[in-house]
Design a protein around this motif. Sequence first.
Motif, short mmCIF file in Angstrom:
data_model
loop_
_atom_site.label_atom_id
_atom_site.label_comp_id
_atom_site.label_asym_id
_atom_site.label_seq_id
_atom_site.Cartn_x
_atom_site.Cartn_y
_atom_site.Cartn_z
N GLU A 197 10.27 -26.74 27.27
CA GLU A 197 10.35 -25.36 27.59
C GLU A 197 11.00 -24.88 26.43
O GLU A 197 11.04 -23.74 25.74
CB GLU A 197 10.99 -25.30 28.90
CG GLU A 197 10.09 -25.61 30.11
CD GLU A 197 10.34 -26.90 30.17
OE1 GLU A 197 11.20 -27.58 29.81
OE2 GLU A 197 9.09 -27.61 30.93
N ALA A 198 12.32 -25.60 26.01
CA ALA A 198 13.39 -25.06 24.88
C ALA A 198 12.49 -24.97 23.60
O ALA A 198 12.48 -24.09 22.99
CB ALA A 198 14.39 -25.99 24.94
N VAL B 134 11.91 -21.71 21.00
CA VAL B 134 12.08 -21.61 19.49
C VAL B 134 10.94 -21.13 18.86
O VAL B 134 10.90 -20.54 17.93
CB VAL B 134 13.07 -22.69 19.10
CG1 VAL B 134 14.45 -22.88 19.66
CG2 VAL B 134 12.23 -24.02 19.34
N ALA B 135 9.72 -22.04 19.05
CA ALA B 135 8.46 -21.61 18.37
C ALA B 135 8.42 -20.29 18.74
O ALA B 135 7.79 -19.47 17.62
CB ALA B 135 7.52 -22.66 18.75
N ALA B 136 8.31 -19.67 19.82
CA ALA B 136 7.93 -18.33 20.05
C ALA B 136 8.74 -17.66 19.20
O ALA B 136 8.16 -16.49 18.63
CB ALA B 136 7.89 -18.05 21.49
N SER C 25 7.40 -14.81 16.35
CA SER C 25 7.44 -13.38 16.25
C SER C 25 8.02 -12.87 15.25
O SER C 25 8.09 -11.82 14.76
CB SER C 25 8.01 -12.94 17.83
OG SER C 25 9.51 -12.80 17.65
N ALA C 26 9.38 -13.65 14.69
CA ALA C 26 10.00 -13.23 13.51
C ALA C 26 8.80 -13.15 12.12
O ALA C 26 8.88 -12.32 11.50
CB ALA C 26 10.88 -14.14 12.97
N LEU C 27 8.04 -14.32 12.22
CA LEU C 27 7.25 -14.25 11.17
C LEU C 27 6.12 -13.15 11.22
O LEU C 27 6.03 -12.26 10.23
CB LEU C 27 6.18 -15.75 11.29
CG LEU C 27 5.08 -15.81 10.43
CD1 LEU C 27 5.56 -16.14 9.08
CD2 LEU C 27 4.04 -16.93 10.96
N ALA C 28 5.71 -12.66 12.42
CA ALA C 28 4.63 -11.52 12.41
C ALA C 28 5.55 -10.36 12.02
O ALA C 28 4.87 -9.48 11.33
CB ALA C 28 4.26 -11.48 14.04
N GLN C 29 6.82 -10.22 12.54
CA GLN C 29 7.41 -8.94 12.18
C GLN C 29 7.66 -8.78 10.67
O GLN C 29 7.50 -7.54 10.10
CB GLN C 29 8.73 -9.05 12.92
CG GLN C 29 8.79 -8.25 13.85
CD GLN C 29 10.48 -8.27 14.79
OE1 GLN C 29 11.30 -8.23 13.86
NE2 GLN C 29 10.51 -8.14 15.95
N GLU C 30 8.08 -9.88 10.01
CA GLU C 30 7.97 -9.85 8.57
C GLU C 30 6.90 -9.35 7.73
O GLU C 30 7.09 -8.73 6.98
CB GLU C 30 8.79 -11.16 8.30
CG GLU C 30 10.44 -11.32 8.33
CD GLU C 30 10.94 -12.65 7.93
OE1 GLU C 30 10.45 -12.98 6.79
OE2 GLU C 30 11.74 -12.97 8.63
#
Length: 364
Positions: free
Chosen positions: A13-14, A18-20, A24-29
């Motif tokens: 779960e953890a 962290v992968a998610a 999401s940071a990757l997509a935003q950048e």
Amino acid sequence: MYSVEKLADYSPEALDAVAASLLSALAQEAAQIADEAAWKVFRDRWMARKNGILTQVNDIWLKGAPATAKRDTGRRVNELKQAVEAQVETTREQLADAGSEARLAAERVDITLPGLRRQIGVEHPVIRTMNEIVSVFRNMGYSVGEGPEVETDYYNFESLNFPADHPARDTQDTIFIAGQQHRPQRDRLLLRTHTSPVQIRTMEKQPPPVRIVIPGKVHRHDTPDATHSPVFHQVEGLAVDRGITFCDLKGTLDHAMKAFFGSKVQTKFQPSFFPFTEPSVEVYISCIFCAGKGCRVCKMSGWVELLGAGMVDPALYGFVGYNSDEVSGFAFGMGVERIAMMMYGLDDIQQFYLGDVRFLEQFA
Ligand code: DAH
């Protein structure tokens, strides 16, 4: 700004969480990248071997994993690596597409702009006048014919009732083709001095009735000046049928002059001489500039001489096999330049031949 943190919890779960957040940071950048330079910074931040985010993920997450979670962490790190590489590549492709679209948009043809206009030519004023004269007669049912500019003595003179050595030949200032002395006189070549030879050529080719106009170029041994040109143009006319009289000649030419110069114009017929017509006339029109009152153009006479005409001399019918007891006719011939100069108020015939566009474009 996203950064890779040490992991305390390696539960599935953890790791999911962290992968998610990394994805999401990757997509935003990626969404912020607007040009090539920004893309390079983005690529290096995520993929540089030294200290890139993927390297950190490897060093911090995978190397820090307890033995029990190594396998699971390794699989996820691999997935993240693929995701990052894929995102960096798509971002680059999107940039390239946007660039070429912009280029295409800039190059797109604007069909609303005016096209490249080529100047098109127009009829020369002499040719235009010639065509206008022809169309007046065409409207009366005349056909249109042509003949050769290099003619024989027979057609230019003999068959038109100019016998050899007849003084009427002197009036024509003929240009002869050199080196013809070995031929019988009737076969010798010359530049036609008038369009009248086409009267004979027409009658040779067809039985009566004949109604024809013949536009064409003619040549005389004249020195160029304001009223003479060694090359000029004529329109010839010929009507032969049963019962044609001098009244038909007068009526036809009067109608033609009115059609051409306007219905107020009057005609006058004065006796003259041509070998191929009997009787012969010179046709005058009332001066179109002063309406017959007298001016410089008509030399204060009120009349301007415009053409020659007459009843076809029966001698001509003998040359073409027509029966002069059965048919009669009239003929006429006019100089095109003379008429064009009258129409346009010109005082120098040479203007027609100089090819000066400033002169010619006034007729466009
Ligand atoms: N051929 C004559 C010339 O050039 C003009 C002419 C006069 C033509 C009388 C005719 C005519 O047909 O009947 O001077």
